[in-house]
Every structure is written in structure tokens, then in C-alpha cells.
Design a protein around this motif. Structure first.
Motif, PDB file in Angstrom:
ATOM      1  N   ILE A  59      -5.496  -6.342  -1.006  1.00 16.81           N
ATOM      2  CA  ILE A  59      -6.717  -6.997  -0.519  1.00 16.81           C
ATOM      3  C   ILE A  59      -7.476  -6.059   0.400  1.00 16.81           C
ATOM      4  CG2 ILE A  59      -7.607  -8.933   0.826  1.00 16.81           C
ATOM      5  CD1 ILE A  59      -5.170 -10.557  -0.088  1.00 16.81           C
ATOM      6  N   LYS A  60      -6.763  -5.399   1.291  1.00 16.78           N
ATOM      7  CA  LYS A  60      -7.414  -4.457   2.217  1.00 16.78           C
ATOM      8  C   LYS A  60      -7.966  -3.250   1.476  1.00 16.78           C
ATOM      9  CE  LYS A  60      -3.890  -5.722   5.617  1.00 16.78           C
ATOM     10  NZ  LYS A  60      -2.768  -5.229   6.442  1.00 16.78           N
ATOM     11  N   LEU A  61      -7.285  -2.870   0.408  1.00 14.53           N
ATOM     12  CA  LEU A  61      -7.733  -1.716  -0.396  1.00 14.53           C
ATOM     13  C   LEU A  61      -8.850  -2.085  -1.371  1.00 14.53           C
ATOM     14  CD1 LEU A  61      -4.222  -0.210  -1.140  1.00 14.53           C
ATOM     15  CD2 LEU A  61      -6.061   1.004   0.044  1.00 14.53           C
ATOM     16  N   GLY A  62      -9.039  -3.381  -1.618  1.00 16.16           N
ATOM     17  CA  GLY A  62     -10.075  -3.809  -2.549  1.00 16.16           C
ATOM     18  C   GLY A  62      -9.717  -3.567  -4.004  1.00 16.16           C
ATOM     19  N   LEU A  63      -8.434  -3.629  -4.335  1.00 20.29           N
ATOM     20  CA  LEU A  63      -8.001  -3.381  -5.710  1.00 20.29           C
ATOM     21  C   LEU A  63      -8.227  -4.618  -6.580  1.00 20.29           C
ATOM     22  CD1 LEU A  63      -4.651  -1.478  -5.035  1.00 20.29           C
ATOM     23  CD2 LEU A  63      -6.946  -0.525  -5.398  1.00 20.29           C
ATOM     24  N   PRO A  64      -8.329  -4.458  -7.893  1.00 21.13           N
ATOM     25  CA  PRO A  64      -8.536  -5.612  -8.780  1.00 21.13           C
ATOM     26  C   PRO A  64      -7.459  -6.690  -8.631  1.00 21.13           C
ATOM     27  CG  PRO A  64      -8.947  -3.570  -9.965  1.00 21.13           C
ATOM     28  CD  PRO A  64      -8.384  -3.179  -8.633  1.00 21.13           C
ATOM     29  N   SER A  65      -6.263  -6.286  -8.277  1.00 25.99           N
ATOM     30  CA  SER A  65      -5.159  -7.235  -8.128  1.00 25.99           C
ATOM     31  C   SER A  65      -5.329  -8.151  -6.921  1.00 25.99           C
ATOM     32  CB  SER A  65      -3.836  -6.479  -8.006  1.00 25.99           C
ATOM     33  OG  SER A  65      -3.920  -5.484  -6.998  1.00 25.99           O
ATOM     34  N   ARG A  66      -6.328  -7.867  -6.090  1.00 25.57           N
ATOM     35  CA  ARG A  66      -6.488  -8.655  -4.865  1.00 25.57           C
ATOM     36  C   ARG A  66      -6.758 -10.132  -5.144  1.00 25.57           C
ATOM     37  NH1 ARG A  66     -12.354  -6.464  -2.538  1.00 25.57           N
ATOM     38  NH2 ARG A  66     -13.524  -6.675  -4.486  1.00 25.57           N
ATOM     39  N   ASP A  67      -7.409 -10.444  -6.257  1.00 24.82           N
ATOM     40  CA  ASP A  67      -7.807 -11.829  -6.515  1.00 24.82           C
ATOM     41  C   ASP A  67      -6.603 -12.761  -6.614  1.00 24.82           C
ATOM     42  OD1 ASP A  67     -10.558 -11.334  -6.461  1.00 24.82           O
ATOM     43  OD2 ASP A  67     -10.583 -10.750  -8.578  1.00 24.82           O
ATOM     44  N   GLN A  68      -5.534 -12.306  -7.245  1.00 27.48           N
ATOM     45  CA  GLN A  68      -4.342 -13.147  -7.337  1.00 27.48           C
ATOM     46  C   GLN A  68      -3.706 -13.331  -5.968  1.00 27.48           C
ATOM     47  OE1 GLN A  68      -3.000 -15.018  -9.960  1.00 27.48           O
ATOM     48  NE2 GLN A  68      -2.007 -15.823  -8.122  1.00 27.48           N
ATOM     49  N   TYR A  69      -3.687 -12.253  -5.166  1.00 35.49           N
ATOM     50  CA  TYR A  69      -3.117 -12.381  -3.820  1.00 35.49           C
ATOM     51  C   TYR A  69      -3.974 -13.288  -2.948  1.00 35.49           C
ATOM     52  CZ  TYR A  69       0.049  -8.584  -5.087  1.00 35.49           C
ATOM     53  OH  TYR A  69       1.026  -7.835  -5.696  1.00 35.49           O
ATOM     54  N   PHE A 121      -3.789   8.259  12.017  1.00 37.80           N
ATOM     55  CA  PHE A 121      -3.325   8.823  10.745  1.00 37.80           C
ATOM     56  C   PHE A 121      -4.417   8.823   9.686  1.00 37.80           C
ATOM     57  CE2 PHE A 121       0.568   6.523  12.413  1.00 37.80           C
ATOM     58  CZ  PHE A 121       1.074   7.638  13.042  1.00 37.80           C
ATOM     59  N   GLY A 122      -5.666   8.874  10.112  1.00 35.69           N
ATOM     60  CA  GLY A 122      -6.776   8.877   9.166  1.00 35.69           C
ATOM     61  C   GLY A 122      -7.085   7.523   8.567  1.00 35.69           C
ATOM     62  N   LEU A 123      -6.407   6.480   9.047  1.00 31.28           N
ATOM     63  CA  LEU A 123      -6.641   5.127   8.557  1.00 31.28           C
ATOM     64  C   LEU A 123      -7.754   4.466   9.361  1.00 31.28           C
ATOM     65  CD1 LEU A 123      -2.901   4.047   8.276  1.00 31.28           C
ATOM     66  CD2 LEU A 123      -4.427   4.549   6.355  1.00 31.28           C
ATOM     67  N   PRO A 124      -8.694   3.801   8.698  1.00 33.94           N
ATOM     68  CA  PRO A 124      -9.781   3.153   9.434  1.00 33.94           C
ATOM     69  C   PRO A 124      -9.284   1.915  10.178  1.00 33.94           C
ATOM     70  CG  PRO A 124      -9.923   2.603   7.108  1.00 33.94           C
ATOM     71  CD  PRO A 124      -8.808   3.614   7.240  1.00 33.94           C
ATOM     72  N   ARG A 125      -9.888   1.650  11.322  1.00 35.47           N
ATOM     73  CA  ARG A 125      -9.629   0.420  12.072  1.00 35.47           C
ATOM     74  C   ARG A 125     -10.986  -0.100  12.538  1.00 35.47           C
ATOM     75  NH1 ARG A 125      -3.960   0.072  15.286  1.00 35.47           N
ATOM     76  NH2 ARG A 125      -2.667   0.303  13.453  1.00 35.47           N
ATOM     77  N   ILE A 126     -11.199  -1.405  12.369  1.00 37.35           N
ATOM     78  CA  ILE A 126     -12.560  -1.926  12.575  1.00 37.35           C
ATOM     79  C   ILE A 126     -12.638  -3.094  13.550  1.00 37.35           C
ATOM     80  CG2 ILE A 126     -13.470  -1.106  10.373  1.00 37.35           C
ATOM     81  CD1 ILE A 126     -12.937  -3.828   9.164  1.00 37.35           C
ATOM     82  N   GLU A 184      -1.697   7.181   0.427  1.00 37.49           N
ATOM     83  CA  GLU A 184      -2.520   7.913  -0.537  1.00 37.49           C
ATOM     84  C   GLU A 184      -3.676   7.044  -1.035  1.00 37.49           C
ATOM     85  OE1 GLU A 184      -2.026  10.207  -4.858  1.00 37.49           O
ATOM     86  OE2 GLU A 184      -0.266   9.610  -3.700  1.00 37.49           O
ATOM     87  N   ALA A 185      -3.397   5.761  -1.271  1.00 40.78           N
ATOM     88  CA  ALA A 185      -4.441   4.855  -1.758  1.00 40.78           C
ATOM     89  C   ALA A 185      -5.563   4.708  -0.749  1.00 40.78           C
ATOM     90  CB  ALA A 185      -3.835   3.499  -2.081  1.00 40.78           C
ATOM     91  N   TYR A 186      -5.245   4.780   0.543  1.00 40.61           N
ATOM     92  CA  TYR A 186      -6.259   4.603   1.582  1.00 40.61           C
ATOM     93  C   TYR A 186      -7.170   5.821   1.739  1.00 40.61           C
ATOM     94  CZ  TYR A 186      -5.039   0.039   3.447  1.00 40.61           C
ATOM     95  OH  TYR A 186      -4.857  -1.313   3.595  1.00 40.61           O
ATOM     96  N   GLN A 187      -6.870   6.902   1.055  1.00 41.29           N
ATOM     97  CA  GLN A 187      -7.755   8.066   1.136  1.00 41.29           C
ATOM     98  C   GLN A 187      -9.155   7.734   0.629  1.00 41.29           C
ATOM     99  OE1 GLN A 187      -6.759  11.020   2.654  1.00 41.29           O
ATOM    100  NE2 GLN A 187      -5.038   9.652   3.121  1.00 41.29           N
TER     101      GLN A 187
END
Length: 357
Positions: A73-83, A215-220, A171-174
């Protein structure tokens, strides 16, 4: 102000419910099903089991912390809808048993970060500590290894099943920057807030801890400006904030008293705790007294009193004192002291208003 106490469940928390009930003014537990993996729908029978345990102790289960959000969900992947569908079903179930607030966060990968779980204070007690330079120099894998070797308790946000895929997740968060994370958060909120409203639940996002990128990860969810932006995404009473004074207090520019006044009608849940912040960004968690740290706890409680706060609060983290063997930050003794300090401040303001002081 309605006082609560975080509890990790029978067999998972050395603090008995009977002891929590004995803390004056404490009416409910803040709970979760910590063994349910992020993204899975919560079984109703497990929810009812916790309610039965709390009922037997004379405590309510109005506040859940947390229903964790799957990384897809945080990554915005297609699988997010089921989660997200699973998440909505869990909201509905929690609403059906009387839950009023769900605390959650949208921090990528790591829910929170410290570099020492037992840093010693001047009085011999120990507390959670972050050495900022060490965080900046350690790799994520080194930090995970540290946590896994320095705690006998399972730590929320650091569950082995979540960290097992660390390399792949990082890696996905890149491909995810701050604006993309904002977009993914908006997609989630637009889906779940209508369900929360229908279920009589207020969603309450927790600030990032600490409130800056690592670690290069965004925080908002880090500042007053960003909280303002967050609340406008879905401008509805069911879209709210868990205002955590300790997390936000790790940035000296954050004016928490101002936040309480500005967001007064959108704070269903408050974490009230103190830290001592150094100029170099290091911080250690302290007692709840204003004098022991750099967070204006007296001013924060006064702000809640002034706005007529009727939401839920908890003392959040405590020191490890009097030889107690406990979860890092979650012992009985210092959090009990914290509650009494918060009530002392609150009663002082209340009796002063009545002219009784």
C-alpha cells in the motif's frame, strides 16, 4: 481527557490487566493483535477474545494501536487493492465491537528507530535512546541485527516476518519519493475513511519517529505543515491524528502546543511523553516531567485542557526503573508514574479554574 495504557496481550506482556486497572483514572487498554501480519484481515474471534479479557478487568478496548499497513500500500503496487479491502474489513469488525479509534502509521519499512534500548540516565534508570550520527552511519541490516540481539521481547514494528524481506523492500522504495508517498497515502485514505466513518471509528495517523528521512526512505508525517496537508487530503472528522509529543519533539522546530490548538478537533488520540533532545540531534526518553527533558509537557497538557480535550491519551514510553524486567519503553512503573504526573497537571489546571487553589 480519557486515560489509557498500552497493553500487548496475555502471554506477550508482563503487565497484568489487573495492575493497569489499579492506576488511578485509567479506564482502557490500547491494544492490537500483534501476531497478525500486516495486510491480513483480523479474525473476529480474536478481537472478541481481547474484548472479553478487558471486560473481565473492567477496562475498555476503545483504542487500537496499530492495524499495520502492508508495504504494498505504501509502495503503491497493484496488489494494494486487496490489502486495502482486508483493512476495510478489519475496520468494520473493530467498529462492530465498539472500537472508537485506530492508530496507525505510514512510515516506510521501519516504524521507529533507536540505537540503544537501554541507555543509562543519570539516576541509574535506562531508557530508549537515539544517537543520530550512528543511525546515519549504520546500514539498515546492521540496525536490524542490533535490535534482534538486544531485546528479549518482540518489538512492534520490528517483527521478524516484516524484516525478513528487508533487502527486497528497500530496493522497491528506490522508486518512491516524498510526493509519491503522499499520493499513495491519499489513495489509502480515500478508500478507508468512508468505511471508518460508517463504522463509527476515527483513524489517527501517528507521526514518523524520528520525524526525518533515514536510509534514503521518505518520511512525510513530520511537522505542523505536513499534518495540515495530511488533514486536507480527506477533510473529514474520521481522518485524524495521533499527536505524539515525543516523536514530534525530536525536531526542535516543532511547536506541539501550537499543533494542539490548530488541530484541536482532529486529535482523537494523544501520546504524551518527554525526551531530552541534544543540539546534535541525539535524544533520550526521560520521565514525563517537563524539567527532565526538552518537551514542554506542562504546556502540552495545558493546551489539551484549554481546548477541552475529551479524546483518549496514554503516557507512551517510560524509563526502566526499580529493576523492572519489561518491554523496552513499556514497563508498568514509569508509565504509571507518567499517568499520575499528567493527571496532576490536569487537576492543577482544573482546580485553578474553579478557584480551589
Amino acid at each position: 481527557m480519557r486515560m489509557t495504557f498500552r497493553w500487548f496481550g496475555e502471554g506477550n506482556d508482563p503487565v497484568p490487566l489487573a495492575y493497569i486497572k489499579q492506576i488511578p483514572g485509567t479506564e482502557g487498554i490500547v491494544w492490537s493483535l500483534h501476531d497478525i501480519a500486516a495486510g491480513e484481515e483480523w479474525p473476529i474471534e480474536r478481537i472478541l477474545e481481547v474484548r472479553s479479557q478487558a471486560d473481565a478487568a473492567g477496562l475498555h478496548i476503545d483504542v487500537v494501536e496499530s492495524v499495520n499497513i502492508h508495504e504494498d500500500i505504501k509502495l503503491g503496487l497493484p496488489s494494494r487493492d486487496q490489502y486495502i479491502e482486508n483493512y476495510k474489513n478489519t475496520i468494520r469488525k473493530l467498529g462492530s465491537v465498539g472500537v472508537k479509534v485506530i492508530c496507525y502509521n505510514f512510515m516506510p519499512v521501519f516504524d521507529w528507530l533507536r540505537t540503544n534500548l537501554y541507555e543509562e540516565l543519570e539516576d541509574g534508570s535506562t531508557a530508549l535512546y537515539l544517537e543520530k550520527a550512528k543511525v546515519m552511519n549504520l546500514s539498515p541490516h546492521e540496525l536490524v541485527a542490533y535490535f534482534q540481539s538486544n531485546s528479549t521481547f518482540q518489538l512492534p514494528g520490528w517483527e521478524p516476518e516484516r524484516l525478513g524481506q528487508l533487502s527486497t523492500t528497500l530496493e522497491a522504495y528506490q522508486a518512491v519519493d516524498e510526493e509519491q508517498l503522499w499520493s499513495n497515502l491519499a489513495y489509502f485514505l480515500e478508500a478507508i475513511i468512508p468505511v471508518a466513518a460508517e463504522s463509527g471509528i476515527k483513524m489517527a495517523i501517528h507521526p514518523d519517529d524520528p520525524p526525518y528521512p533515514l536510509f534514503g526512505l521518505p518520511r512525510i508525517i513530520t511537522s505542523q505543515q505536513n499534518l495540515r496537508r495530511f488533514l486536507k487530503i480527506v477533510d473529514h472528522p474520521s481522518n485524524g491524528i495521533t499527536l505524539c509529543s515525543g516523536s514530534l519533539g525530536a525536531n526542535a522546530d516543532n511547536d506541539i502546543v501550537s499543533m494542539i490548538h490548530e488541530f484541536s478537533d482532529r486529535i482523537p488520540f494523544a501520546h504524551i511523553r518527554n525526551i531530552r533532545l541534544a543540539e546534535n540531534g541525539d535524544f533520550i526518553e526521560t520521565s514525563h516531567r517537563t524539567e527532565d527533558g526538552t518537551v514542554n509537557i506542562a504546556g502540552i497538557v495545558k493546551a489539551y485542557y484549554d481546548i477541552g480535550f475529551t479524546g483518549y491519551a496514554r503516557p507512551d514510553h517510560g524509563r526502566h526503573i526499580w529493576g523492572e524486567q519489561c518491554r523496552p519503553g513499556y514497563g508498568l512503573y514509569d508509565r504509571g508514574l507518567g499517568i499520575m504526573h499528567l493527571w496532576g497537571l490536569w487537576d492543577g489546571y482544573r482546580y485553578a479554574d474553579k478557584g480551589s487553589l
